[in-house]
Design a protein around this motif. Sequence first.
Motif, short mmCIF file in Angstrom:
data_model
loop_
_atom_site.label_atom_id
_atom_site.label_comp_id
_atom_site.label_asym_id
_atom_site.label_seq_id
_atom_site.Cartn_x
_atom_site.Cartn_y
_atom_site.Cartn_z
N ARG A 138 0.81 -1.19 -0.18
CA ARG A 138 0.14 0.03 -0.07
C ARG A 138 0.83 1.14 -0.08
O ARG A 138 0.49 1.98 -0.70
CB ARG A 138 -0.80 -0.05 1.30
CG ARG A 138 -1.74 1.43 1.27
CD ARG A 138 -3.00 1.01 2.22
NE ARG A 138 -4.02 0.68 1.70
CZ ARG A 138 -4.76 -0.40 2.07
NH1 ARG A 138 -4.44 -0.82 3.28
NH2 ARG A 138 -5.76 -0.73 1.19
N LYS A 139 1.98 1.18 0.86
CA LYS A 139 2.78 2.33 0.90
C LYS A 139 3.44 2.75 -0.37
O LYS A 139 3.47 3.85 -0.92
CB LYS A 139 3.86 2.06 1.86
CG LYS A 139 4.78 3.27 2.07
CD LYS A 139 5.65 3.26 3.26
CE LYS A 139 6.72 4.42 3.34
NZ LYS A 139 7.10 4.75 4.46
N ALA A 140 4.06 1.66 -1.19
CA ALA A 140 4.33 1.93 -2.68
C ALA A 140 3.53 2.39 -3.56
O ALA A 140 3.52 3.15 -4.21
CB ALA A 140 5.02 0.33 -3.01
N ARG A 141 2.14 1.72 -3.54
CA ARG A 141 1.08 2.53 -4.26
C ARG A 141 0.61 3.80 -4.07
O ARG A 141 0.59 4.72 -4.94
CB ARG A 141 -0.29 1.40 -4.09
CG ARG A 141 -1.42 2.11 -5.03
CD ARG A 141 -2.57 1.16 -4.97
NE ARG A 141 -2.82 0.66 -3.54
CZ ARG A 141 -3.55 1.52 -2.82
NH1 ARG A 141 -3.83 2.43 -3.26
NH2 ARG A 141 -4.08 1.07 -1.42
N LEU A 142 0.74 4.13 -2.77
CA LEU A 142 0.29 5.60 -2.49
C LEU A 142 1.58 6.39 -2.87
O LEU A 142 1.43 7.67 -3.25
CB LEU A 142 0.28 5.71 -0.98
CG LEU A 142 -1.19 4.96 -0.35
CD1 LEU A 142 -1.04 5.00 1.04
CD2 LEU A 142 -2.44 5.68 -0.90
N GLU A 143 2.81 6.09 -3.05
CA GLU A 143 3.93 6.92 -3.17
C GLU A 143 3.67 7.01 -4.80
O GLU A 143 4.14 8.17 -5.45
CB GLU A 143 5.18 6.12 -2.92
CG GLU A 143 5.51 6.39 -1.28
CD GLU A 143 6.64 5.41 -0.88
OE1 GLU A 143 7.36 4.63 -1.78
OE2 GLU A 143 6.99 5.51 0.49
N GLU A 144 3.30 5.97 -5.44
CA GLU A 144 3.28 6.25 -6.95
C GLU A 144 2.08 7.08 -7.21
O GLU A 144 2.29 7.81 -8.13
CB GLU A 144 3.06 4.62 -7.68
CG GLU A 144 2.66 4.55 -9.17
CD GLU A 144 4.09 5.52 -10.00
OE1 GLU A 144 3.79 5.95 -11.05
OE2 GLU A 144 5.34 5.24 -9.45
N ALA A 145 1.00 7.13 -6.56
CA ALA A 145 -0.16 7.63 -6.68
C ALA A 145 0.21 9.27 -6.67
O ALA A 145 -0.45 10.10 -7.37
CB ALA A 145 -1.43 7.52 -5.75
N ALA A 146 0.99 9.43 -5.51
CA ALA A 146 1.40 10.96 -5.39
C ALA A 146 2.16 11.51 -6.50
O ALA A 146 2.33 12.68 -6.55
CB ALA A 146 2.33 10.92 -3.96
N LYS A 147 2.64 10.79 -7.35
CA LYS A 147 3.19 11.35 -8.77
C LYS A 147 2.34 11.80 -9.80
O LYS A 147 2.71 12.04 -10.82
CB LYS A 147 4.12 10.20 -9.14
CG LYS A 147 5.39 9.84 -8.51
CD LYS A 147 5.97 8.83 -9.04
CE LYS A 147 6.90 8.00 -7.87
NZ LYS A 147 7.92 6.98 -8.57
N HIS A 148 1.02 11.66 -9.73
CA HIS A 148 -0.17 11.64 -10.58
C HIS A 148 -1.03 12.71 -9.94
O HIS A 148 -1.29 12.95 -8.91
CB HIS A 148 -0.71 10.26 -10.88
CG HIS A 148 0.21 9.45 -11.41
ND1 HIS A 148 0.37 8.92 -12.69
CD2 HIS A 148 0.92 8.37 -10.99
CE1 HIS A 148 1.00 8.07 -12.95
NE2 HIS A 148 1.50 7.66 -11.52
N PRO A 149 -1.98 13.16 -11.25
CA PRO A 149 -1.71 12.97 -12.70
C PRO A 149 -0.45 13.67 -13.05
O PRO A 149 -0.37 14.77 -12.84
CB PRO A 149 -2.96 13.63 -13.10
CG PRO A 149 -3.34 14.79 -11.78
CD PRO A 149 -2.90 14.14 -10.51
N ASP A 150 0.22 12.88 -13.91
CA ASP A 150 1.41 13.48 -14.32
C ASP A 150 0.97 13.96 -15.92
O ASP A 150 0.02 13.89 -16.35
CB ASP A 150 2.61 12.15 -14.38
CG ASP A 150 2.14 11.17 -15.22
OD1 ASP A 150 1.28 11.02 -16.00
OD2 ASP A 150 2.72 10.12 -14.94
N GLU A 151 2.23 14.34 -16.51
CA GLU A 151 1.98 14.79 -17.98
C GLU A 151 1.24 13.71 -19.07
O GLU A 151 0.34 14.14 -19.67
CB GLU A 151 3.38 15.46 -18.60
CG GLU A 151 3.63 16.51 -18.02
CD GLU A 151 2.38 17.72 -17.93
OE1 GLU A 151 2.01 18.20 -18.83
OE2 GLU A 151 2.36 18.20 -16.77
#
Length: 180
Positions: A138-151
Amino acid sequence: MKSLVVYSSRTGNTLKVAQTIYDALPEPKEIFPAKEAPDPSGYDFLALGFWVDKGTVNSETAQYMETVTGKKIGVFGTLGAYPDSDHARQCLQKARQLVKDNEILGEFLCQGKVDPDLVKMMETKMKDDPHHSMTPERKARLEEAAKHPDEKDLADARALFSELARIAMGKSLPDAPDNQ
């Protein structure tokens, strides 16, 4: 054709996507937060945006969606889960149910940053809850989610809703020339 973009945003993710979609639509057009959105009857195409709350459309957008009938629409949203996950598909299905009396021309979901207060609650108050505790996955998914929405997410939303507007106007992309 007159278009309307309606959205609700908790962390700014859905607002960013909504603004991108608005920019892609032809004039005349308007954009409003769901709580301030006008009656949908004066519009030909609606782009309806939400953030996922407890596995469904957030309440402000859900209430507005229930007022829309007989329209050509596109649905968009942001969530902390992966947009190709079963959870995301279930969220879109719930959104479809809210607008079932309309012609849904397309849908768009992308990840977005989860409210930091909710993350903190997962780490503290929900630490013993097997469905919401902070696991390494979950932590990894939330860290990835924080990079979005991206270009790329924004470019995808722009392209999709530009095409949906063309379809709503009764126009489609020109056919590719025959290769002879």
